[in-house]
Design an enzyme around this catalytic site. Sequence first.
Site, mmCIF file in Angstrom:
data_model
loop_
_atom_site.group_PDB
_atom_site.id
_atom_site.type_symbol
_atom_site.label_atom_id
_atom_site.label_comp_id
_atom_site.label_asym_id
_atom_site.label_seq_id
_atom_site.Cartn_x
_atom_site.Cartn_y
_atom_site.Cartn_z
ATOM 1 N N LEU A 79 0.813 -1.220 0.000
ATOM 2 C CA LEU A 79 0.000 0.000 0.000
ATOM 3 C C LEU A 79 0.843 1.265 0.000
ATOM 4 O O LEU A 79 0.433 2.295 -0.538
ATOM 5 C CB LEU A 79 -0.924 -0.011 1.230
ATOM 6 C CG LEU A 79 -1.948 1.126 1.331
ATOM 7 C CD1 LEU A 79 -2.965 1.051 0.192
ATOM 8 C CD2 LEU A 79 -2.669 1.076 2.677
ATOM 9 N N TYR A 80 2.033 1.204 0.589
ATOM 10 C CA TYR A 80 2.844 2.411 0.753
ATOM 11 C C TYR A 80 3.408 2.858 -0.602
ATOM 12 O O TYR A 80 4.221 2.163 -1.209
ATOM 13 C CB TYR A 80 3.990 2.174 1.730
ATOM 14 C CG TYR A 80 3.573 1.681 3.098
ATOM 15 C CD1 TYR A 80 2.287 1.903 3.591
ATOM 16 C CD2 TYR A 80 4.459 0.983 3.916
ATOM 17 C CE1 TYR A 80 1.909 1.450 4.836
ATOM 18 C CE2 TYR A 80 4.085 0.532 5.173
ATOM 19 C CZ TYR A 80 2.801 0.767 5.615
ATOM 20 O OH TYR A 80 2.431 0.309 6.861
ATOM 21 N N GLY A 81 2.944 4.017 -1.043
ATOM 22 C CA GLY A 81 3.422 4.532 -2.323
ATOM 23 C C GLY A 81 3.033 3.666 -3.499
ATOM 24 O O GLY A 81 3.711 3.676 -4.520
#
Length: 302
Positions: A58-60
Amino acid sequence: MTELEYTTFGKTGLKVSKLGLGGAPLAGDFGITDEQEVQRMIHAAIDGGINFIDTAPLYGNGESERRIGQAIVDRRDRVVLATKAARSDMRYDYETTIRSVEMSLHRLQTDWIDILQIHDVESQPYELVVSETIPALEKLRQDGKIRFLGVTTRNLELLRKYMATEMFDSIQFYTRYMLLDHTAKDETIPLAKELNMGVINGSVLGMGILADAPAPFLREDIQADGLARMEQLAFLRKPGPKGLIEPAMRFSLGNPDVHVTLTGVSTLAALQTNMSYCDGNGLASEEVEKVYALFQEQPLFD
């Protein structure tokens, strides 16, 4: 240079640095980041003794994993690598879970993930996780692509429900054991100790509130409540700007039942400062008790 403190990560037997590198800020989710600076910072973290890195697809939108993979490609054997499956905007069915992990392996440029965590389980039906997500991860474990299973959520009641299944090796919560909100201390952390599970603590600065830089997406009422609580913590504040960062870090790092405290930074200078707090010196016991007396059973975040 500070000699970092290490501990054993629950029943996994892994030796981990009590300070871990959090991947959320590494790809611009909390502001613009310089990729070369991020690469230098990850290298400095590993060379300085941090051996635990936590990230998520999900991160970036996968960029955090990609940057971490690039940085550790020649240091993989020095890192306990944790990521997650899948993404809260997806359904965690069997096929999606398998595909999520395979894509993470590709971005991270590795053949295995040490700790694969089910990300924010509150976003999925419990029955789906038990019937499809966990079997998918068990299959990946049998195939040697993941070593240990973890579960993450800020919902502590739900987290304890998953812990009670005894299917997991680790847990991760965020904003639940920090100066402004220590609701994990009475039931969740003791249960993890009883079950010999690894404990990862995220967002110990309260989404930036304790760093005098609240995340822009935080509701105004939460920010106002956080500022009011900070006034009651004045006895801990260090001189100079951002004077609650050090006590906030030491509060978590000093708890022997919290195995990894994540630091979410994107610059080398911020990393080096936070590493200096992982020296085995927590808050004084009387300070901890004073903090515990504040905000008893009063979560700051929903």
